[in-house]
Design a protein around this motif. Sequence first.
Motif, PDB file in Angstrom:
ATOM      1  N   ALA A  58     -18.875  -7.233  -1.924  1.00  0.00           N
ATOM      2  CA  ALA A  58     -19.280  -6.043  -1.006  1.00  0.00           C
ATOM      3  C   ALA A  58     -18.458  -6.355   0.262  1.00  0.00           C
ATOM      4  O   ALA A  58     -17.859  -5.331   0.704  1.00  0.00           O
ATOM      5  CB  ALA A  58     -20.862  -6.282  -0.731  1.00  0.00           C
ATOM      6  N   VAL A  59     -18.247  -7.571   0.795  1.00  0.00           N
ATOM      7  CA  VAL A  59     -17.108  -7.525   1.674  1.00  0.00           C
ATOM      8  C   VAL A  59     -15.854  -7.316   1.538  1.00  0.00           C
ATOM      9  O   VAL A  59     -15.193  -6.587   2.103  1.00  0.00           O
ATOM     10  CB  VAL A  59     -17.312  -9.256   2.460  1.00  0.00           C
ATOM     11  CG1 VAL A  59     -16.320  -9.155   3.317  1.00  0.00           C
ATOM     12  CG2 VAL A  59     -18.807  -9.234   2.848  1.00  0.00           C
ATOM     13  N   GLU A  60     -15.522  -7.667   0.118  1.00  0.00           N
ATOM     14  CA  GLU A  60     -14.299  -7.413  -0.275  1.00  0.00           C
ATOM     15  C   GLU A  60     -13.919  -5.904  -0.330  1.00  0.00           C
ATOM     16  O   GLU A  60     -12.916  -5.300   0.194  1.00  0.00           O
ATOM     17  CB  GLU A  60     -13.779  -8.238  -1.679  1.00  0.00           C
ATOM     18  CG  GLU A  60     -13.646  -9.454  -1.540  1.00  0.00           C
ATOM     19  CD  GLU A  60     -13.289  -9.937  -2.949  1.00  0.00           C
ATOM     20  OE1 GLU A  60     -12.966  -9.205  -3.801  1.00  0.00           O
ATOM     21  OE2 GLU A  60     -13.197 -11.417  -3.100  1.00  0.00           O
ATOM     22  N   LYS A  61     -14.887  -5.085  -0.841  1.00  0.00           N
ATOM     23  CA  LYS A  61     -14.909  -3.741  -0.945  1.00  0.00           C
ATOM     24  C   LYS A  61     -14.773  -3.042   0.675  1.00  0.00           C
ATOM     25  O   LYS A  61     -14.030  -2.243   0.852  1.00  0.00           O
ATOM     26  CB  LYS A  61     -15.827  -3.218  -1.456  1.00  0.00           C
ATOM     27  CG  LYS A  61     -15.875  -3.264  -3.177  1.00  0.00           C
ATOM     28  CD  LYS A  61     -17.104  -2.782  -3.806  1.00  0.00           C
ATOM     29  CE  LYS A  61     -17.073  -3.101  -5.241  1.00  0.00           C
ATOM     30  NZ  LYS A  61     -18.369  -2.468  -6.082  1.00  0.00           N
ATOM     31  N   PHE A  62     -15.484  -3.559   1.408  1.00  0.00           N
ATOM     32  CA  PHE A  62     -15.412  -3.043   2.737  1.00  0.00           C
ATOM     33  C   PHE A  62     -14.000  -3.228   3.491  1.00  0.00           C
ATOM     34  O   PHE A  62     -13.591  -2.344   4.051  1.00  0.00           O
ATOM     35  CB  PHE A  62     -16.564  -3.743   3.690  1.00  0.00           C
ATOM     36  CG  PHE A  62     -16.506  -3.328   5.270  1.00  0.00           C
ATOM     37  CD1 PHE A  62     -16.977  -2.288   5.564  1.00  0.00           C
ATOM     38  CD2 PHE A  62     -16.059  -4.298   5.882  1.00  0.00           C
ATOM     39  CE1 PHE A  62     -17.005  -1.959   6.917  1.00  0.00           C
ATOM     40  CE2 PHE A  62     -15.715  -4.256   7.318  1.00  0.00           C
ATOM     41  CZ  PHE A  62     -16.302  -2.856   7.908  1.00  0.00           C
ATOM     42  N   LEU A  63     -13.577  -4.589   3.173  1.00  0.00           N
ATOM     43  CA  LEU A  63     -12.001  -4.936   3.964  1.00  0.00           C
ATOM     44  C   LEU A  63     -10.977  -3.682   3.148  1.00  0.00           C
ATOM     45  O   LEU A  63     -10.291  -3.431   4.055  1.00  0.00           O
ATOM     46  CB  LEU A  63     -11.786  -6.341   3.498  1.00  0.00           C
ATOM     47  CG  LEU A  63     -12.610  -7.321   4.171  1.00  0.00           C
ATOM     48  CD1 LEU A  63     -12.308  -8.841   3.769  1.00  0.00           C
ATOM     49  CD2 LEU A  63     -12.425  -7.342   5.706  1.00  0.00           C
ATOM     50  N   ILE A  64     -11.269  -3.655   2.165  1.00  0.00           N
ATOM     51  CA  ILE A  64     -10.268  -2.822   1.575  1.00  0.00           C
ATOM     52  C   ILE A  64     -10.324  -1.204   1.906  1.00  0.00           C
ATOM     53  O   ILE A  64      -9.299  -0.614   2.430  1.00  0.00           O
ATOM     54  CB  ILE A  64     -10.213  -2.613  -0.184  1.00  0.00           C
ATOM     55  CG1 ILE A  64     -10.030  -4.084  -0.626  1.00  0.00           C
ATOM     56  CG2 ILE A  64      -9.150  -1.936  -0.927  1.00  0.00           C
ATOM     57  CD1 ILE A  64      -8.466  -4.791  -0.419  1.00  0.00           C
ATOM     58  N   LYS A  65     -11.449  -0.997   2.098  1.00  0.00           N
ATOM     59  CA  LYS A  65     -11.902   0.464   2.576  1.00  0.00           C
ATOM     60  C   LYS A  65     -11.465   0.622   3.892  1.00  0.00           C
ATOM     61  O   LYS A  65     -10.786   1.749   4.355  1.00  0.00           O
ATOM     62  CB  LYS A  65     -13.416   0.774   2.251  1.00  0.00           C
ATOM     63  CG  LYS A  65     -13.893   2.397   3.073  1.00  0.00           C
ATOM     64  CD  LYS A  65     -15.211   2.453   2.557  1.00  0.00           C
ATOM     65  CE  LYS A  65     -15.518   3.687   3.035  1.00  0.00           C
ATOM     66  NZ  LYS A  65     -17.344   3.828   2.884  1.00  0.00           N
ATOM     67  N   ARG A  66     -11.559  -0.362   4.731  1.00  0.00           N
ATOM     68  CA  ARG A  66     -11.195  -0.222   6.220  1.00  0.00           C
ATOM     69  C   ARG A  66      -9.665  -0.297   6.327  1.00  0.00           C
ATOM     70  O   ARG A  66      -8.944   0.266   7.054  1.00  0.00           O
ATOM     71  CB  ARG A  66     -11.848  -1.511   6.999  1.00  0.00           C
ATOM     72  CG  ARG A  66     -13.307  -1.196   7.114  1.00  0.00           C
ATOM     73  CD  ARG A  66     -13.502   0.151   7.812  1.00  0.00           C
ATOM     74  NE  ARG A  66     -13.120  -0.082   9.409  1.00  0.00           N
ATOM     75  CZ  ARG A  66     -12.898   1.163   9.906  1.00  0.00           C
ATOM     76  NH1 ARG A  66     -13.074   2.425   9.309  1.00  0.00           N
ATOM     77  NH2 ARG A  66     -12.376   1.061  11.112  1.00  0.00           N
ATOM     78  N   LEU A  67      -9.111  -1.108   5.336  1.00  0.00           N
ATOM     79  CA  LEU A  67      -7.548  -1.219   5.480  1.00  0.00           C
ATOM     80  C   LEU A  67      -7.000  -0.045   5.028  1.00  0.00           C
ATOM     81  O   LEU A  67      -5.886   0.784   5.672  1.00  0.00           O
ATOM     82  CB  LEU A  67      -7.014  -2.314   4.411  1.00  0.00           C
ATOM     83  CG  LEU A  67      -5.567  -2.258   4.027  1.00  0.00           C
ATOM     84  CD1 LEU A  67      -4.939  -2.807   5.465  1.00  0.00           C
ATOM     85  CD2 LEU A  67      -5.363  -3.087   3.086  1.00  0.00           C
ATOM     86  N   LEU A  68      -7.421   0.805   3.916  1.00  0.00           N
ATOM     87  CA  LEU A  68      -6.892   2.117   3.430  1.00  0.00           C
ATOM     88  C   LEU A  68      -7.078   2.910   4.711  1.00  0.00           C
ATOM     89  O   LEU A  68      -6.158   4.083   4.688  1.00  0.00           O
ATOM     90  CB  LEU A  68      -7.555   2.355   2.310  1.00  0.00           C
ATOM     91  CG  LEU A  68      -7.304   1.499   1.266  1.00  0.00           C
ATOM     92  CD1 LEU A  68      -8.240   2.132   0.074  1.00  0.00           C
ATOM     93  CD2 LEU A  68      -5.954   1.434   0.972  1.00  0.00           C
TER      94      LEU A  68
END
Length: 346
Positions: A58-68
């Motif tokens: 879940a944290v990985e998905k959040f990090l990628i979403k924020r990066l994009l």
Amino acid sequence: MAQGCHWADICWQVVNLQGEAPSLSLVQRVHKAFNHRAGRRQYQYDKCGRKPFKVSVAVEKFLIKRLLALRLVSVCTAATLRRESTVRQVLRKHGYHWLPRTQKGKYSGKQKLERLRFAKAVLRLTQAQLREKLSFAMDGVILSVPPKNATDRENYIAQGETHLWRRRGEAYTEALAGQQPYAQQVPMDRVLPLWGGLSEGGFAVVTFHASRKLATTAWCGLVRAGRLRRAIQALDLVTKHGPWKVLCDNENAMAAEGLSAWRVPPSSPDLNPVEKMWAWLRRRIRQKDREDLRKRRPPPGKAAFKLRIRNMLASKTAQDVAARIAGSFRKTCRDVVARKGGMAKA
């Protein structure tokens, strides 16, 4: 510590991976904690039993979403992410790497043909004819003053605005090319717009201006007032009284007798020699910014930054660089022809 060696001397002899000298307090802390018997610094909680931190899905998905989302509007945020090792590992796991914002652009068949015609026309000129025709290769650039906030300044100087986290296949994504809307770019209190040009006689500044983009009417007024004429006449190896050809991408910008435009194909920065001068200038500015940070100097104000730019461009080194860039124009055109209209090698 070597006998008789001062702390300040040690600071100058030691550098980190970025080539920067450590602070005096850091050197003293490391020396105090160093264990000569173990040959390294020993930590109090080496065997505390704490398990390594793992990022959840879940944290990985959040990090990628924020990066994009963040990489489209903020360069400093992308640079800050680079400094966090856990985040960096997550980004690399998902195929993201710290790469230039965009690579060489792709041209359509029509654009390649236009670029090819331009390059071949240059190569048909002799060196003497080209020196006479290339009176002034001109364009504008927007330079930025380092931010005053200590953290933002460190990130800006370390990473600049040229790289971001992206996948290797995203090199031609227009949204990542750095052309953000004005509201998302560097604020006006840090912006220093400049117009200038070069020839084999050196480099000359045409004008610094207050607005981010110089309007056509304002530019034509500067040309009629003789700003462009005086800049060309300040250089050596050109006809002092014209007529002059100005290499640029806007043929409507010439509004004075004795001046005419030598139009560069659109979206072709490699075919305007002054772009290489701007790249050189940015590298020199970055070197001075790093020196200021290393020597703990306060960030320069806008007036001091402008004076620094003037001194850099007026130096003999800058004039020699400009002359070499103008002299290598034929080599650039040969590269474009060899690539059948593609982008020349930088």
